[in-house]
Design an enzyme around this catalytic site. Structure first.
Site, PDB file in Angstrom:
ATOM      1  N   ASP A  64       0.803  -1.224   0.000  1.00 55.71           N
ATOM      2  CA  ASP A  64       0.000   0.000   0.000  1.00 55.71           C
ATOM      3  C   ASP A  64       0.835   1.274   0.000  1.00 55.71           C
ATOM      4  O   ASP A  64       0.336   2.329  -0.386  1.00 55.71           O
ATOM      5  CB  ASP A  64      -0.988  -0.003   1.163  1.00 55.71           C
ATOM      6  CG  ASP A  64      -2.205  -0.891   0.857  1.00 55.71           C
ATOM      7  OD1 ASP A  64      -2.366  -1.279  -0.316  1.00 55.71           O
ATOM      8  OD2 ASP A  64      -2.977  -1.186   1.772  1.00 55.71           O
ATOM      9  N   TYR A 116      -9.607  -0.369   1.705  1.00 53.27           N
ATOM     10  CA  TYR A 116      -9.100  -0.325   3.068  1.00 53.27           C
ATOM     11  C   TYR A 116      -8.791   1.079   3.530  1.00 53.27           C
ATOM     12  O   TYR A 116      -8.527   1.961   2.736  1.00 53.27           O
ATOM     13  CB  TYR A 116      -7.830  -1.176   3.205  1.00 53.27           C
ATOM     14  CG  TYR A 116      -8.132  -2.436   3.957  1.00 53.27           C
ATOM     15  CD1 TYR A 116      -8.235  -2.426   5.344  1.00 53.27           C
ATOM     16  CD2 TYR A 116      -8.358  -3.624   3.290  1.00 53.27           C
ATOM     17  CE1 TYR A 116      -8.551  -3.568   6.039  1.00 53.27           C
ATOM     18  CE2 TYR A 116      -8.681  -4.772   3.970  1.00 53.27           C
ATOM     19  CZ  TYR A 116      -8.770  -4.741   5.349  1.00 53.27           C
ATOM     20  OH  TYR A 116      -9.089  -5.873   6.036  1.00 53.27           O
TER      21      TYR A 116
END
EC number: 1.4.3.-
Lengths: 643, 643
Positions: free
Chosen positions: A302, A373
């Site tokens: 990420d 997320y």
């Protein structure tokens, strides 16, 4: 005018200059910028500037870009102060991070491609329903792949409300697009049963989405019994901000920020003593444990694939943040190298009050949304000279279509026809210490029972010894939690006069399950940093990211896996401690539609750094100061009224 | 008038009746009460009352007492409602917990005994200086010992300020007293060097104490730059209290309280569904790792030897507690069985606001000071139906005298001449579940990589499986943290319609080093519960305390060590889960004079208990509701003003 700091984030003006230099000197018309961000000056330059802030330090930018429509990624460092290109290289084997422009191109290409539309048609959706797609990092399962690929996961939306929870209604196919050519490479059909088999797209089995939006659910759906809670500091906050330098209760640090890491904490001192040169989140990998194609590739990095700074949220007063708040803005570039303001993206402060008397905290909080997320990162400074690093994972679990009425080995049914695969989140935080100077060491301490081993020393069998081992070589290190896991950073040149021990800070860690993917898998090879909790390297400029600089479709970890292999001394040296922690997420229906935050916290705590508790001089709080209220609790009998 | 609950704490009237019954029926003049507290009705009686609150349930009291000056402990259960003695037994091998009266008698006997005074004289203290003593639980090192002993640790005080930190100036001798006869048994001379040798008492080596009191240090010593922080709920709190029944945001529970455990959470429900019958802290043992006599015996059982309720603090508005607060009082008895009010000792509420939008919490907080140590216990209910159990350890580390200029293997010098031995704190929390009914099971789940074990099932080597094992036999259970430690309570009779899995709650635990004292030591044998993290037993009335009912000078663990050995089924039964966790405290100068709080948190989280996130109906917060303020930050340039 406040003096600027050499580690200040890149400014809009600098973004313009950095891309202009490159455009003018090399590619007048064909420059396609992906990232223009700060390229930090070397540590020696920054330290010289800290000694004497008249020392000039050039401002440089890190630029990732493409030339014309060619697929190869280029990287340049441009010197903004001198207006020259310092370095420039073509990187045929690397993929840069995702940028908003290409993401939109891929998204639109997918949603308009005739083959995709034909597939959507087979769903026979009710009138008004549409299909949206989330382009995902492709992952890696082929060492020869050089295309830039996106895996588009498709979802059904029954209305036009932008807050509709599309993750609740999954479509059973997933197109793969080349981001450079915008060509459709293939359409993967998603397995719906417990094994790998797929079928042709069938008409959609109508289902009701699980929604979370107030607008869709209506206000009657929501609880009415929550009363407002307000926090006030009538005399103002206790912190001060000058430029990006923040001071609070003997703490002083510079708040950096970049697109990849989000907030960066530089030159942290306490009561004038040097503690850390730089602390930041360095990577997060999220491998999924579902081996059914194409899910076997599903593994996000990420920070490297997207960027915690790039995906950071705009926060709103009174919604996300209580207490006294100071916001910082951020800037990214667009494809033409033009700065784009990211309003309040960044970090908010709170002067939190924990439940212990005399313990006030400074909280710097930051939120990044990476696709489904959401990560909330808080760095918390307290009055006892502790630094806490808190990560909360929330948002929406990644969903996959499933046959109804079955159970999966690799995940949980979280809503009718919706499966959420089990996965891991493995974070790495990079700690570049400077305890009373740059030369530090890392040691680990085990608590070992003496047992029957030495009855002369210890006749009762009750004692335990603290065994300290100095890390002399770079590497990845484990520790046995049954021996009380403690890594310490020490400065062996400075001895605490009370305890006789070297000054130090210990890492109070949490023990986590490391990455479960086997050593022969790409998933492991790309994120070797996630295989061991603790890593030690010798400092080198620009070694910042645990899995390496380029993670998108990477084949191997080019960060810690390589830097920790160098044969060099790390004892009493400029040393860096990297710490991997995280959670294994076995999904639950309670994680849907929005997952309650899962919290992890690690702390850096002084140990023999001070002669006594550094918060000993914090005044006691009192009622006049804090003005709390006793609840007016009518109908509350005294506890002895029952007889 | 609010209906009383059968688990309400004992009232002053009940204390009087309970001791009166005993006095009148058996010992008219010679009763010496130690403890008069609630004796909880059986679970079957309470469940019948919950069904129909007109069902009468007798109120009973647990009484520990002595007869005349005889050393044997007696225990009785008296029925307060019927005014009869239900049971009564002499316990020649047990020692009751410490009570305030005997503590003061021992304290005074020690401080006035001629042999002790003679020893004090040898210290040749400066004028105005005095010696104080802390009577400690003696511990155990002799299976034949039947006397009730206290180890008095002696400290020097240079002035008459009651806030003087006497733990900073340790005296090198420690008298042992018999609490029944008040006779001096011996004076232990404390080892000052790294080994066991002791010397005669020498004149005191003058040292400056490390103080923490504002009165002693003067106001100039303290920070001046902290500004007040105030929290308000202008429309009042969101919780309601009726008697001892508390309701907040779909939560409902009864707050019990007793002298041993402090707060007890009974009949916890969420949205009307039964979750837990009873949750409480059940024991804490603190073994020290220093084998030098007499420290080899040093091991406190802070609930069994003293009591978290008995030692709970009086809290003051605005000092300890912010937000809206509701206090409960408590009552103990004195030696004549007369109730003594313990004002606000008990539990305060806070409506905390964590950093996640939409997450409000109800915090029930409680503080106990056990000699030098202080424990802050908070039970936190949140809107996502999680229960968090947070323990903070703070206070003053236990100190020992030391020669100057040496280093110890068993602890750290925390101030000149003051050593703090390394030790452990091992807590046990008792969880009596009632998920959708009384018949529950405990299972543990491991996350196991498939690896190369089944290439047909899993060709890529990336998958992991969640392996669930049901606990069928009582016992102490380990788990491997490298497999993601999760214990779950489930009700296999109720299947979640979404996931197809039994309804459950999981224990999100922390991994701790278990007790290090070897299996042959008294220290281990007395606290076997501290040797394993997880214990499962079949429910039996009055099995409440992990190390057994009587821990003071105990020779063995009469709790879990025995109850977990019974051969009985615990699958789909009325089952109890016990969880041991804690920390190994390697001491630091920063822990002195007052130790910054060390925090641990475990959580109970729903897993397939609900069909979706139970907080989905929490309305979004907004600025009108919460009224936060942007900091007025003069001199704050925009982040692009540097160029």
């Amino acid at each position: 005018m406040i003096a600027s700091h050499p580690l200040d984030p890149i400014s809009p003006t600098e973004i313009c200059i950095a891309s202009d230099i490159l455009r003018q000197q090399t590619y007048p018309t064909q420059l396609r910028t992906k990232v223009v961000d700060i390229f930090e000056p070397s540590k020696s330059e920054v330290l010289a500037w800290i000694e004497d802030c008249d020392t000039p330090v050039d401002r440089c930018a890190r630029v990732y870009y493409h030339v014309a429509k060619l697929p190869h990624l280029w990287k340049a460092v441009t010197n903004v102060t001198r207006r020259v290109v310092e370095s420039q290289e073509e990187l045929p084997d690397a993929q840069g991070p995702v940028d908003y422009w290409e993401w939109e191109l891929v998204h639109d290409a997918c949603n308009t491609h005739p083959d995709v539309l034909a597939e959507i048609k087979k769903l026979k959706l009710p009138e008004g329903a549409t299909v949206v797609n989330d382009p995902w990092s492709y992952g890696t399962d082929n060492a020869n792949e050089r295309r830039r690929l996106f895996q588009c996961y498709m979802y059904i939306v029954l209305n036009d409300d932008p807050e509709a929870n599309h993750y609740s209604l999954t479509a059973p196919f997933s197109p793969v697009f080349d981001a450079h050519t915008l060509e459709l490479c293939c359409i993967d059909f998603l397995p719906l049963d417990i094994r790998d088999e797929t079928t042709e797209t069938q008409p959609w089995n109508a289902a009701r989405p699980v929604e979370y939006s107030e607008r869709i659910l209506g206000s009657d759906y929501f609880r009415q019994d929550l009363k407002p809670l307000q926090v006030a500091q009538p005399e103002g906050p206790s912190f001060s901000v000058k430029g990006r330098r923040i001071s609070w209760q003997k703490w002083d640090f510079h708040l950096g920020w970049n697109l990849r890491e989000g907030p960066v904490f530089n030159n942290i001192t306490y009561d004038g003593r040097s503690l850390f040169y730089r602390v930041s989140m360095s990577e997060m990998t999220g491998p999924y444990g579902d081996p059914r194609t194409p899910y076997h590739r599903k593994q996000a990095f990420d920070l490297g694939d997207s960027g915690f700074g790039l995906t950071s949220n705009t926060l709103a007063l009174g919604c996300d943040c209580l207490w006294h708040i100071h916001y910082f803005d951020g800037f990214r570039c667009d494809a033409q190298g033009i700065p784009v303001l990211m309003k309040n993206v960044h970090t908010n402060f709170r002067n939190n009050n924990s439940s212990v008397v005399q313990d006030r905290q400074l909280v710097l909080q930051f939120t990044a949304t990476v696709a489904n997320y959401e990560y909330i990162l808080a760095i918390i400074f307290d009055q006892a000279a502790n630094v806490h690093i808190e990560v909360k994972a929330t948002g929406i679990v990644s969903t996959m279509p499933s046959k109804q009425g079955i159970q999966h080995e690799w995940g949980t049914i979280v809503a009718p026809g919706v499966m959420a695969a089990n996965h891991q989140h493995l974070f790495n935080v990079r700690i570049d210490p400077a305890l009373d100077g740059q030369r530090n060491s890392v040691v680990y301490e085990d608590c070992i029972p003496i047992g029957d081993s030495d009855r002369e020393l210890e006749p009762f069998g009750i004692a335990f010894r603290v065994e300290s081992t100095t890390v002399t070589q770079p590497g990845g290190y484990d520790l046995d939690i049954t021996k009380s896991w403690v890594y310490k950073i020490i400065n062996s040149n400075h001895i605490n006069q009370i305890s006789g021990k070297p000054v130090g800070y210990k890492l109070r860690s949490i023990s986590s399950q490391m990455i479960m993917m086997g050593p022969s898998t790409f998933n492991y090879k790309r994120g070797i940093f996630a295989g061991r909790p603790t890593w030690v390297t010798k400092y080198k400029d620009d070694e910042l990211y645990a899995a390496g600089e380029f993670t998108n479709q990477s084949h191997e970890d080019t960060g810690l896996a390589i830097w920790s292999e160098r044969k060099e001394n790390v004892e009493n040296e400029d040393v860096v401690l990297w710490y991997t922690f995280g959670l294994t997420h076995v999904t639950r229906p309670e994680d849907f539609p929005v997952m309650p935050a899962e919290k992890m916290m690690v702390s850096l705590k002084p140990t023999s750094f001070f002669d006594f508790n550094p918060s000993n001089d914090v005044p006691r709080s009192n009622q006049k100061f804090n003005q709390s209220r006793l609840t007016d609790c009518t109908g509350c009998p005294r506890s002895d009224s029952r007889i």
